[in-house]
Design a protein around this motif. Structure first.
Motif: not given
Length: 421
Positions: A40, A46, A55, A57-59, A63, A65, A74
């Protein structure tokens, strides 16, 4: 290494008939034996390194896919590539032999691309129905690294060593095939982190291992296979554990506990001791008892050594034996035997005996007492005739400290007379 025995010739013949690893097994190794990443960037974009999908990603740490459904770790980084490697095993049979095939998988991740892999077969452990073992493997190069193999050397008979044993303790591909004897002896399901080659060899050659495995004690078995001396030692007691259906919470602590029971002279065939309600509490209890026994043995050894020094002690201090003086309340007398030094030290909890003050040539040690009760131990220099130290219980000074020193100093003339006598 050339085949010399009939067994080795059979292994070499079977070695050439093994089929290559399947795509399904390679895919399993890729999915379960190496880490999978998503990179990321600071902007939040990410990238899945398995399939190259991108895409936002906020985690925080892990995560999935959305494209290939891979579970990813991550990593916030601007790096574009990473490599992973791992060892895994395929358990199979060939020509009546049980075989553990050990592979190394290298995975190359590149940002925006599909991950690609390479798989190399490193070693094969061969076992017959009696647990006899042979190894065919790649040759190793000289070096400090475990995985220094000559990949063009071929899988030939080799002498076993710790490197091959180490890499053999690895992931095991499911849906393995085993000999009927191994199946009969209880081998099924996972290996429970037990090195496959060790477990299969033990199952084929040791009925005790079969008994433990069929009772579902795989965690106990892992410790006992890794520590075969423990199995020999605790087997009679362990049979009681199985009969009582007692669950051992920590096998290492339990074996140590048994050794301490034996050290304390307890019956290792008594279920009261072998199956304690609280293992940790009983372990700590007997640990204290063993420590006390060790201290007693140490004191006996010291006394034995001290008695051997009795002649030397008498040569050094014999002229002072019987020397005693008093002020009417306090009586100060010379310690006149090695045993008296140890008794003095044990009574007042200091080290006049253990540190062998009786062999110091230029000092003299007295016991200061009131009504035959020890008060302080006094050490006097025979060179300066000054008190070097005077110690009570636990090396503390008492209310009589100054009075004792004054009494000893006052009677130095008696000591001088003994020296010139």
């Amino acid at each position: 290494m050339k085949a010399r025995t009939k067994f080795q010739h059979q292994v070499v013949a079977a070695n050439g008939r093994l089929l290559p690893i399947t795509e399904k097994q390679t895919e399993w190794a890729f999915r379960h034996t190496v880490k999978h990443y998503a990179f990321r960037t600071p902007s939040g974009q990410t990238t899945c390194l398995d399939c190259g999908h991108r895409w936002n990603e906020t985690k925080a740490k892990h995560c999935t896919c959305p494209n290939c459904n891979a579970k990813l770790t991550l990593k916030d980084t601007l790096c574009r590539k990473v490599d992973e490697k791992s060892y895994f095993s395929v358990i199979t049979t060939q020509d009546g032999f049980q075989v553990q095939r050990i592979f190394r998988i290298n995975v190359y991740y590149r940002k925006g691309e599909n991950a690609w892999t390479s798989v190399y077969e490193i070693a094969r452990y061969w076992l017959d129905e009696n647990g006899k073992t042979a190894l065919t493997a790649l040759q190793r190069t000289m070096g400090r690294y475990l995985d220094s193999f000559l990949y063009g050397s071929g899988l030939e008979l080799r002498n076993d060593n710790y490197v091959y044993q180490h890499i053999a303790d690895c992931y095991v591909c499911p849906n393995y095939t085993v000999l009927p004897k191994l199946r009969r002896n209880g081998l099924k399901g996972t290996f429970a982190d037990i090195a496959p080659q060790k477990l299969m060899k033990a199952l084929l050659s040791d009925s005790r291992v079969e008994t433990i495995l069929k009772n579902g004690r795989k965690q106990d078995l892992k410790h006992l296979i890794d520590n075969p001396r423990d199995l020999d030692f605790c087997w009679p007691s362990y049979k009681i554990v199985l009969r009582r259906k007692y669950r051992i919470t920590d096998m290492g602590i339990w074996v140590d506990y048994l050794r301490m029971l034996g050290r304390c002279g307890k019956d290792l065939h008594n279920a009261h001791y072998v199956c304690p309600a609280d293992l940790k509490a009983e372990h700590d209890k007997f640990q204290n008892k063993v420590r006390i026994l060790q201290e007693q043995e140490k004191r006996k050894e010291q006394m034995k050594r001290a008695r051997e020094n009795e002649v030397r002690f008498r040569e050094l201090k014999g002229k002072f034996f019987g020397l005693e003086f008093t002020d009417g309340t306090i009586v100060v007398r010379v310690l006149d035997s090695v045993e008296a030094y140890y008794n003095e030290g044990n009574a007042l909890h200091h080290c006049v005996g253990q540190c062998e003050y009786y062999l110091k040539p230029n000092t003299l040690v007295f016991s200061a007492r009131i009504e035959d009760k020890r008060v302080e131990t006094v050490e006097l220099s025979l060179e300066t005739f000054k008190v070097l130290q005077s110690r009570g219980v636990c090396n503390q000074s008492t209310e009589y400290h100054d009075r004792i020193i004054k009494l000893v100093s006052k009677n130095v003339s008696l000591i001088r007379k003994r020296m010139v006598a």
